[in-house]
Design an enzyme around this catalytic site. Sequence first.
Site, PDB file in Angstrom:
ATOM      1  N   GLY A  15       0.799  -1.217   0.000  1.00  0.00           N
ATOM      2  CA  GLY A  15       0.000   0.000   0.000  1.00  0.00           C
ATOM      3  C   GLY A  15       0.833   1.268   0.000  1.00  0.00           C
ATOM      4  N   GLY A  17      -0.311   4.452   0.424  1.00  0.00           N
ATOM      5  CA  GLY A  17      -1.089   5.569   0.966  1.00  0.00           C
ATOM      6  C   GLY A  17      -0.222   6.397   1.909  1.00  0.00           C
ATOM      7  CG  PHE A  18      -1.816   9.881   3.934  1.00  0.00           C
ATOM      8  CD1 PHE A  18      -1.125  10.951   3.393  1.00  0.00           C
ATOM      9  CD2 PHE A  18      -3.203   9.869   3.819  1.00  0.00           C
ATOM     10  CE1 PHE A  18      -1.797  11.987   2.757  1.00  0.00           C
ATOM     11  CE2 PHE A  18      -3.882  10.894   3.184  1.00  0.00           C
ATOM     12  CZ  PHE A  18      -3.173  11.953   2.656  1.00  0.00           C
ATOM     13  CB  VAL A  83      -1.291  -8.094  -1.814  1.00  0.00           C
ATOM     14  CG1 VAL A  83      -0.907  -9.243  -0.885  1.00  0.00           C
ATOM     15  CG2 VAL A  83      -0.067  -7.264  -2.176  1.00  0.00           C
ATOM     16  CD  GLU A 174     -13.856  18.311   4.006  1.00  0.00           C
ATOM     17  OE1 GLU A 174     -13.319  17.503   3.238  1.00  0.00           O
ATOM     18  OE2 GLU A 174     -13.231  19.037   4.793  1.00  0.00           O
ATOM     19  CG  ASP A 305      -7.536   4.575   7.183  1.00  0.00           C
ATOM     20  OD1 ASP A 305      -7.055   5.365   8.010  1.00  0.00           O
ATOM     21  OD2 ASP A 305      -8.264   4.930   6.236  1.00  0.00           O
ATOM     22  CB  ALA A 322      -4.051  12.077   6.646  1.00  0.00           C
ATOM     23  CD  GLN A 323      -0.947  14.673  10.979  1.00  0.00           C
ATOM     24  OE1 GLN A 323      -0.078  14.160  11.665  1.00  0.00           O
ATOM     25  NE2 GLN A 323      -0.642  15.395   9.916  1.00  0.00           N
TER      26      GLN A 323
END
Lengths: 428, 428
Positions: A15, A17-18, A83, A174, A305, A322-323
């Site tokens: 992965g 991602g972040f 995967v 949003e 996550d 994200a953090q």
Amino acid sequence: MNIPRTSFPRVVIIGGGFAGISLAKKLSKKEVQVVLLDKNNYHTFQPLLYQVSTGGLEPDSIAYPIRKILKDFPNFIFRLANVEQIDAEKKKIITDIGTLKYDYLVIASGSETNYFGNKEIEAHSMAMKTIPQSLNLRSLILENFEEALLTTDLIERNALMNFVIVGGGPTGVELAGALAEIKKGILPKDYPDLDTRLVQINVIQSSDCILKGMSAQASAKAEDFLEKLGVNIWKNIRVTNYDGKTVTTNTDLTFETATLIWAAGVKGATIKGLDAGDFVTRSNRLLVNEFSQVKGYDDIFAVGDVASMVSPEFPDGLPMMAQPAIQQGKQLGENLLKLIENKPMVPFVYNDKGAMATIGRNKAVVDLPKIRFQGVFAWYVWMFVHLFFLIGFRNRMVVFINWVYNYIRFDREARLIIRPYKKKHRIQ
Amino acid sequence: MNIPRTSFPRVVIIGGGFAGISLAKKLSKKEVQVVLLDKNNYHTFQPLLYQVSTGGLEPDSIAYPIRKILKDFPNFIFRLANVEQIDAEKKKIITDIGTLKYDYLVIASGSETNYFGNKEIEAHSMAMKTIPQSLNLRSLILENFEEALLTTDLIERNALMNFVIVGGGPTGVELAGALAEIKKGILPKDYPDLDTRLVQINVIQSSDCILKGMSAQASAKAEDFLEKLGVNIWKNIRVTNYDGKTVTTNTDLTFETATLIWAAGVKGATIKGLDAGDFVTRSNRLLVNEFSQVKGYDDIFAVGDVASMVSPEFPDGLPMMAQPAIQQGKQLGENLLKLIENKPMVPFVYNDKGAMATIGRNKAVVDLPKIRFQGVFAWYVWMFVHLFFLIGFRNRMVVFINWVYNYIRFDREARLIIRPYKKKHRIQ
């Protein structure tokens, strides 16, 4: 997979991602061979997906080629792969491009939409977790208006102009704000022959407040902002089904709509072979200890996550944002190097930097650790933070110009149906 | 189609390309009802499609919402529709969203790829006439490199890294130049574990020079530029077939490639009901007189690529390029107003502004009516002209920033496989 072994231990990261990218950066130029696998050749900046859906940004502006991120890292290998299974006993993974042995495995596969088992909702609703999904939603929204023009059936026309968003988290809020701005600023000009005042935007939230993860103050203000924009907020209501036409709820309330956006929940994107057992939580995340090690394994880690790191403050695991992913990725990078050198690892401590959400033009809510504020200044802070965390100078410039342009012109130019979502009428 | 009649005569325009849009602009705020139909909700700036294919630009930057172009025009109606048939006798058209009567019909449906009847080439090759096609080509190029990494079969790897472009017109030449820049500047960094020196770019041209429509000087210089970039140019060779693996030609020469880009010809995109008769040329264009009237009709007009306006200087009709389309659209706008007022129409006179093509970084060839030049200055002129003709301030700004960034950084960031073209391995 024909990846040659080196004298260095091999870390396989699933992965980009972040979490995966921040881990990879920490391992650059170290004595490890890193193999990063992702099913896309790009990293997605998920917090801005809703802007792609609403024509405010182009998909390429919030994506970044993973190979480019890694290009100056020696000992790094990227493969575009899906995967399929983890074989923890033989220390290997099985993918659609072959199998691969690992010394250390890091699962950073993120999360996916959680339909809580409802196949009908899954089949008929739109999600917004990936760029192709966001583009599909963009196409559908625009196709709806084109279709609304054609029908003389008032019920059908209203259903085409009725948007139901399930879930009052940051994504739902949003998106609702952006749709409300479109209704106000763009639709009357683009569709002069359609009564766009009839466009409805509904947000359905199962609990008694929106933006549940934020402060009560932020939640109340966000609700206020949305209501002023004409968004209907329905609280303490749970959606029970959607057959492509009618949304039913656990009350008498129903909605006739052509567009249900499901932003009501996510779950960990676990991988076969490591997706069942006492280390899998109710939301399908992998329970990890303070070193991000999956419960019961020394050489398998999970970050972001997909990982559930429980603490007294976060009994259900850190939030899927994200953090925590970025911080866990960084910390794990340092810890892996320590582990390889037989040094003691350092436990992870979450540094809560707060949360924020924007609700249309000039409006945002920001919760920082020591201060909370809402309104125009919060909106500037929101923009600055998002520009700052976006990867790549070009992406930042292009997003900045789009935002300035959209702000000055009350406009969103990317309202293009590049690939139609409903293929009924159209040809390509 | 539920479009109400007004007291004004109705002009129906099929196609929102250069010709259709420039005609529409001329008719704005006049006493006509204009219905513009297009199968996309956006106008495409076709000259820059090759940059979308090669990751230099984002698709949204070269597309523009048609509704936005028309938004300040009263008496204008846009419909997203695919026109299926023209019934000239009953003065109506049949579309996938219903039928529509017209008083004046303007066919501005452009052109489509001409495979000269070869179904096998059509099935296996890539075209670059639309944004979805260009995105498919982008995905395929990137997927090829990802696949080349995986195979241990040298013949397959070479075929994956071999690009064959059929047609040495502007499209083929500009694409070849861009691919050569990618080979030099990006591939070695992105694919350190692949011998990207083996990448081959071949341009096959059936006649004895490339850029046939331009001056001999421009053609020779373009060839020189391409050869210096390592592109192989094969002249006087005709491709006879491509089965998805091997390109055969009318000589002994064959090519093993996974990617054939067909830029060898276009033909008029005529519409059923008006696609056969003595007014249809060999390249499937509609013969029109100097007022753009389709031969034999007073109330049906054709402009742009689909129209063949023959003059002593252009015995095969005006070239299928942006300039004739824009000029014909404008002129027809004025003439339609005259026709409605029973005034005599003004014959069209083509103002040849010249032609240009770019061949990678810092290199272009420009033929203006009075002067020809090549090299760096030509390249600046090329960029300026393309920025100038692009619709929309935001698009211009974003394209400009992308170009400056790409120039300074020797980079193209949009190398993203947003929608995979080969769906073999990948999941979305």
